[in-house]
Design an enzyme around this catalytic site. Structure first.
Site, PDB file in Angstrom:
ATOM      1  N   TYR A  69      26.147  54.052  56.305  1.00  0.00           N
ATOM      2  CA  TYR A  69      27.134  54.145  57.384  1.00  0.00           C
ATOM      3  C   TYR A  69      28.231  53.096  57.216  1.00  0.00           C
ATOM      4  CZ  TYR A  69      24.015  57.346  59.864  1.00  0.00           C
ATOM      5  OH  TYR A  69      23.244  58.428  60.221  1.00  0.00           O
ATOM      6  N   GLU A  81      15.158  57.190  68.030  1.00  0.00           N
ATOM      7  CA  GLU A  81      15.384  57.905  66.773  1.00  0.00           C
ATOM      8  C   GLU A  81      15.403  59.418  66.952  1.00  0.00           C
ATOM      9  OE1 GLU A  81      13.992  55.671  63.120  1.00  0.00           O
ATOM     10  OE2 GLU A  81      12.300  55.323  64.467  1.00  0.00           O
ATOM     11  N   GLU A 132      15.033  60.272  59.735  1.00  0.00           N
ATOM     12  CA  GLU A 132      14.792  59.913  61.139  1.00  0.00           C
ATOM     13  C   GLU A 132      13.816  60.881  61.788  1.00  0.00           C
ATOM     14  OE1 GLU A 132      15.498  57.175  62.051  1.00  0.00           O
ATOM     15  OE2 GLU A 132      17.356  56.500  61.121  1.00  0.00           O
ATOM     16  N   HIS A 159      10.502  59.610  60.779  1.00  0.00           N
ATOM     17  CA  HIS A 159      10.164  58.400  61.543  1.00  0.00           C
ATOM     18  C   HIS A 159       9.719  58.756  62.965  1.00  0.00           C
ATOM     19  CE1 HIS A 159      13.186  56.099  58.768  1.00  0.00           C
ATOM     20  NE2 HIS A 159      12.089  56.478  58.140  1.00  0.00           N
TER      21      HIS A 159
END
Length: 390
Positions: free
Chosen positions: A177, A233, A267, A270
């Protein structure tokens, strides 16, 4: 003549005695009768007893923080320094999945994005840059929680392996990012503004503060904090992921959208791992408590993408975005083992085609669902033998 034993009384006293209720009071056969209470005193007495009984029940029902010794994931484990033999095979498989999905920021080609970026409308550039600023900061917050809390609390080796690898992947996400911002934004002051989004942007700060409060909360149980970071998340990222996939549907920003595929897949893994850890807990938070945490995160994310940084800037429908966030929250509730809250359908058909494993990217030579060769295979699958039939 009056008897000396008779009481002396005046005529007035005799008249008063004649009118008194005591004269008509009969005590015959009343020796063992308890004194009666008025209806008001009876009600007051019952109410008092009920209050004391209720308070006693509340004290007995007061939630007590579960002991660490009662949680297999958290209690002291002298064998935590050695990986084998594997005790939690489902947790270990999640770690191997994460390991197989490893990638680096250098593998994403951003060469075509510059031309697309310059062709975007000012509103679209504003939206994308602010979403990237949120992402760049949020991955650091997730890592703060993993380093400061989860990795130190959890004593199961398999889970520690996953958390260690998750920390590495969150670092790669944050690098990606930051690289995107550095590539798109040429003005140094604007770059600095975006890199410090937690301090410079109120809408980003609100989301960051919510997550940071959970890191610093010493009273919240591990189970509550697992749910909170599953929401970070799974919900805080969901709308922003969808907005970037919306750009992909329009054929824009190939490097950004491909990195978004890889990161959203990570994500998702996760978030699934957080749900798996939740299922292993002996003392879970109540459904009402989980619902409270999830609905709070939904409200904050809806406000972020419909008011503070409205998705209408890139041509998306704000009402549908609210519904999509609720849909994601319901999916998370089911994964945690509870009932849906909002009971809504997925309003974005283009998101139906985006699985957590990823799909072949039209613009890229590589695919988003790639995995490292041999990582998920068994040792016997790679053995060399001479017994093949020719």
């Amino acid at each position: 003549m009056l008897s000396v034993r008779a009481p002396l009384a005046t005529i007035a006293d005799q008249q008063q005695l004649h009118l008194s209720p005591l004269k008509r009071l009969s005590l015959a056969d009343k020796e063992n009768t308890p004194p009666t209470l008025s209806s008001a005193r009876v009600l007051a007495s019952k109410a008092a007893r009920r209050i004391f009984q209720d308070s006693a029940e509340l004290e007995s029902k007061a939630p007590t923080k579960p002991s660490i010794e009662e949680e297999p994931l958290l209690r002291e484990n002298p064998r935590r320094f050695v990986v084998f033999p594997i005790e939690y095979h489902d947790i270990w498989q999640m770690y191997k999945k994460a390991e197989a999905s490893f990638w680096t920021a250098e593998e994403v080609d951003l060469s075509k994005d510059i031309q697309h970026w310059e062709a975007l409308k000012p509103d679209e550039r504003h939206f994308i840059s602010h979403v990237l600023a949120f992402f760049a900061a949020s991955d650091g917050i997730v890592n703060e929680n993993l380093v400061e809390r989860f990795s130190q609390e959890v004593q199961v080796t398999e889970a520690r392996c996953f958390y260690g690898f998750q920390i590495a992947m969150e670092n790669i996400h944050s690098e990606m990012y930051s690289l995107l911002i550095d590539t798109y934004i040429k003005d140094s002051k604007e770059r600095e503004y975006l890199f410090n989004a937690i301090e410079t942007m109120p809408c980003v700060k609100k989301k960051a503060d919510w997550a940071l409060r959970w890191i610093g909360d010493k009273e919240a149980t591990y189970g509550e904090r697992v749910v909170a970071f599953a929401a970070v998340e799974g919900i805080f990222f969901s709308g922003s992921f969808a907005s970037i996939f919306w750009l992909k549907k329009r054929g824009l920003m190939p490097g950004l959208t491909f990195s978004n595929e890889l990161i959203s897949r990570d994500e998702g893994l996760h978030c699934d791992f957080a749900c798996l850890m939740f299922k292993h807990l002996v003392h879970k938070p109540s459904e009402q408590r989980v619902k409270e945490i999830i609905t709070n995160s939904v409200r904050i994310e809806q406000e972020f993408l419909t008011e503070a940084l409205p998705v209408k800037l890139i041509g998306m429908n704000c009402t549908l975005m609210k519904q999509y966030i609720e849909f994601v929250a319901d999916r998370l509730m089911l994964e945690l083992g509870f009932n849906k809250i909002f009971k809504v359908e997925n309003p974005f058909d283009f998101m139906e085609n985006i699985s957590l494993e990823g799909k072949t990217n039209f613009f890229e030579k590589r695919v988003g669902e790639y995995q490292r060769m041999g990582v998920m295979s068994n040792s016997t699958e790679n053995s060399f033998t001479l017994d093949a039939d020719f």
